[in-house]
Design a protein around this motif. Sequence first.
Motif, PDB file in Angstrom:
ATOM      1  N   GLY A 147       2.221  16.061  27.450  1.00  0.00           N
ATOM      2  CA  GLY A 147       1.811  14.843  26.749  1.00  0.00           C
ATOM      3  C   GLY A 147       1.882  14.997  25.248  1.00  0.00           C
ATOM      4  O   GLY A 147       2.322  14.091  24.526  1.00  0.00           O
ATOM      5  N   LEU A 148       1.473  16.159  24.760  1.00  0.00           N
ATOM      6  CA  LEU A 148       1.552  16.445  23.324  1.00  0.00           C
ATOM      7  C   LEU A 148       3.002  16.412  22.859  1.00  0.00           C
ATOM      8  O   LEU A 148       3.320  15.812  21.821  1.00  0.00           O
ATOM      9  CB  LEU A 148       0.921  17.804  23.036  1.00  0.00           C
ATOM     10  N   ALA A 149       3.901  17.002  23.624  1.00  0.00           N
ATOM     11  CA  ALA A 149       5.328  16.990  23.276  1.00  0.00           C
ATOM     12  C   ALA A 149       5.864  15.562  23.230  1.00  0.00           C
ATOM     13  O   ALA A 149       6.638  15.209  22.322  1.00  0.00           O
ATOM     14  CB  ALA A 149       6.117  17.833  24.278  1.00  0.00           C
ATOM     15  N   ARG A 150       5.438  14.729  24.173  1.00  0.00           N
ATOM     16  CA  ARG A 150       5.886  13.323  24.177  1.00  0.00           C
ATOM     17  C   ARG A 150       5.344  12.577  22.966  1.00  0.00           C
ATOM     18  O   ARG A 150       6.028  11.730  22.388  1.00  0.00           O
ATOM     19  CB  ARG A 150       5.459  12.638  25.474  1.00  0.00           C
ATOM     20  N   MET A 151       4.120  12.876  22.568  1.00  0.00           N
ATOM     21  CA  MET A 151       3.537  12.222  21.401  1.00  0.00           C
ATOM     22  C   MET A 151       4.282  12.632  20.131  1.00  0.00           C
ATOM     23  O   MET A 151       4.518  11.786  19.252  1.00  0.00           O
ATOM     24  CB  MET A 151       2.057  12.582  21.300  1.00  0.00           C
ATOM     25  N   ILE A 152       4.658  13.882  20.036  1.00  0.00           N
ATOM     26  CA  ILE A 152       5.443  14.333  18.882  1.00  0.00           C
ATOM     27  C   ILE A 152       6.772  13.586  18.839  1.00  0.00           C
ATOM     28  O   ILE A 152       7.200  13.110  17.778  1.00  0.00           O
ATOM     29  CB  ILE A 152       5.641  15.869  18.912  1.00  0.00           C
ATOM     30  N   GLU A 153       7.418  13.450  19.977  1.00  0.00           N
ATOM     31  CA  GLU A 153       8.688  12.721  20.023  1.00  0.00           C
ATOM     32  C   GLU A 153       8.501  11.257  19.629  1.00  0.00           C
ATOM     33  O   GLU A 153       9.362  10.679  18.957  1.00  0.00           O
ATOM     34  CB  GLU A 153       9.328  12.824  21.410  1.00  0.00           C
ATOM     35  N   PHE A 154       7.390  10.670  20.028  1.00  0.00           N
ATOM     36  CA  PHE A 154       7.096   9.299  19.618  1.00  0.00           C
ATOM     37  C   PHE A 154       7.026   9.221  18.098  1.00  0.00           C
ATOM     38  O   PHE A 154       7.603   8.324  17.478  1.00  0.00           O
ATOM     39  CB  PHE A 154       5.791   8.810  20.245  1.00  0.00           C
ATOM     40  N   LEU A 155       6.322  10.162  17.486  1.00  0.00           N
ATOM     41  CA  LEU A 155       6.191  10.151  16.023  1.00  0.00           C
ATOM     42  C   LEU A 155       7.518  10.441  15.328  1.00  0.00           C
ATOM     43  O   LEU A 155       7.762   9.911  14.241  1.00  0.00           O
ATOM     44  CB  LEU A 155       5.115  11.137  15.575  1.00  0.00           C
ATOM     45  N   VAL A 156       8.360  11.243  15.935  1.00  0.00           N
ATOM     46  CA  VAL A 156       9.707  11.445  15.376  1.00  0.00           C
ATOM     47  C   VAL A 156      10.409  10.094  15.304  1.00  0.00           C
ATOM     48  O   VAL A 156      11.068   9.772  14.309  1.00  0.00           O
ATOM     49  CB  VAL A 156      10.523  12.458  16.212  1.00  0.00           C
ATOM     50  N   GLY A 157      10.238   9.274  16.316  1.00  0.00           N
ATOM     51  CA  GLY A 157      10.858   7.955  16.354  1.00  0.00           C
ATOM     52  C   GLY A 157      10.297   6.982  15.333  1.00  0.00           C
ATOM     53  O   GLY A 157      10.937   5.984  15.001  1.00  0.00           O
ATOM     54  N   LEU A 158       9.110   7.261  14.806  1.00  0.00           N
ATOM     55  CA  LEU A 158       8.514   6.392  13.789  1.00  0.00           C
ATOM     56  C   LEU A 158       8.941   6.757  12.367  1.00  0.00           C
ATOM     57  O   LEU A 158       8.539   6.073  11.428  1.00  0.00           O
ATOM     58  CB  LEU A 158       6.983   6.442  13.862  1.00  0.00           C
ATOM     59  N   GLN A 159       9.712   7.819  12.227  1.00  0.00           N
ATOM     60  CA  GLN A 159      10.122   8.231  10.886  1.00  0.00           C
ATOM     61  C   GLN A 159      10.863   7.087  10.214  1.00  0.00           C
ATOM     62  O   GLN A 159      11.825   6.549  10.748  1.00  0.00           O
ATOM     63  CB  GLN A 159      11.030   9.466  10.949  1.00  0.00           C
ATOM     64  N   GLU A 183      13.635  18.149  10.224  1.00  0.00           N
ATOM     65  CA  GLU A 183      12.618  17.693   9.270  1.00  0.00           C
ATOM     66  C   GLU A 183      11.757  16.595   9.887  1.00  0.00           C
ATOM     67  O   GLU A 183      10.543  16.557   9.679  1.00  0.00           O
ATOM     68  CB  GLU A 183      13.275  17.204   7.975  1.00  0.00           C
ATOM     69  N   ALA A 184      12.345  15.706  10.652  1.00  0.00           N
ATOM     70  CA  ALA A 184      11.586  14.642  11.309  1.00  0.00           C
ATOM     71  C   ALA A 184      10.567  15.242  12.272  1.00  0.00           C
ATOM     72  O   ALA A 184       9.419  14.795  12.334  1.00  0.00           O
ATOM     73  CB  ALA A 184      12.530  13.693  12.037  1.00  0.00           C
ATOM     74  N   ARG A 185      10.968  16.255  13.016  1.00  0.00           N
ATOM     75  CA  ARG A 185      10.040  16.904  13.951  1.00  0.00           C
ATOM     76  C   ARG A 185       8.933  17.635  13.199  1.00  0.00           C
ATOM     77  O   ARG A 185       7.767  17.568  13.575  1.00  0.00           O
ATOM     78  CB  ARG A 185      10.795  17.857  14.870  1.00  0.00           C
ATOM     79  N   ARG A 186       9.280  18.323  12.119  1.00  0.00           N
ATOM     80  CA  ARG A 186       8.278  19.025  11.309  1.00  0.00           C
ATOM     81  C   ARG A 186       7.237  18.037  10.800  1.00  0.00           C
ATOM     82  O   ARG A 186       6.037  18.277  10.908  1.00  0.00           O
ATOM     83  CB  ARG A 186       8.952  19.752  10.139  1.00  0.00           C
ATOM     84  N   ARG A 187       7.703  16.914  10.274  1.00  0.00           N
ATOM     85  CA  ARG A 187       6.777  15.895   9.763  1.00  0.00           C
ATOM     86  C   ARG A 187       5.910  15.338  10.890  1.00  0.00           C
ATOM     87  O   ARG A 187       4.712  15.089  10.700  1.00  0.00           O
ATOM     88  CB  ARG A 187       7.542  14.751   9.110  1.00  0.00           C
ATOM     89  N   ALA A 188       6.495  15.117  12.041  1.00  0.00           N
ATOM     90  CA  ALA A 188       5.737  14.580  13.178  1.00  0.00           C
ATOM     91  C   ALA A 188       4.624  15.542  13.591  1.00  0.00           C
ATOM     92  O   ALA A 188       3.504  15.101  13.874  1.00  0.00           O
ATOM     93  CB  ALA A 188       6.675  14.296  14.350  1.00  0.00           C
TER      94      ALA A 188
END
Length: 194
Positions: free
Chosen positions: A129-141, A149-154
Amino acid sequence: MGRSSRADAALHREQIVTATAQLLRERGSAGISVQDVMGAAGLSHGGFYKHFASKDELLGIATAAAFQSVLAQITDLVEREDAWDAFVTEYLSVEHRDALGEGCANTALAAESARAEPDAPLRIAYSAGLARMIEFLVGLQDLPVDQLEARRRAVVDLSTLVGALTMARATGKAPLSKEILDTVRNELTTRRKS
């Protein structure tokens, strides 16, 4: 088993999972029993083992359901032009702080996962679930950055959000709680604009 019985069994299983996901976020795993879960689902205690092999199995399924529920609530934000600001504003709101049973699974279940055995269903579901949430935030960049860099920021942003919500919840309705929410929300939204 007839179609009606299968449909009833599927409905009861869903009710148990939903009730457990809410109770787990509200009370933690030590604060709920099989009897509590079944009562919250409106079912008798004796039917539990028709649906699940153990409480641990149910906790893993309920953790996955808690993450899915949260992601379903916020998925529509991706289409908005102000997606990042809307997400941060909603996440760091007084309403979210006070919605323990429906709120962020990251915040509510982090300590549960940390205490769980490495191969426990709850920890496995939490990590997924945490991994999916990180991917969601990558998509909000909203800034043009490469994938790394998008993943680091997420990861940084999610850690900041979860930490702020955790501290706001830990301080209850004291003025400090709202100060934490407001300060971090302002920091995260204005930082993106600079």
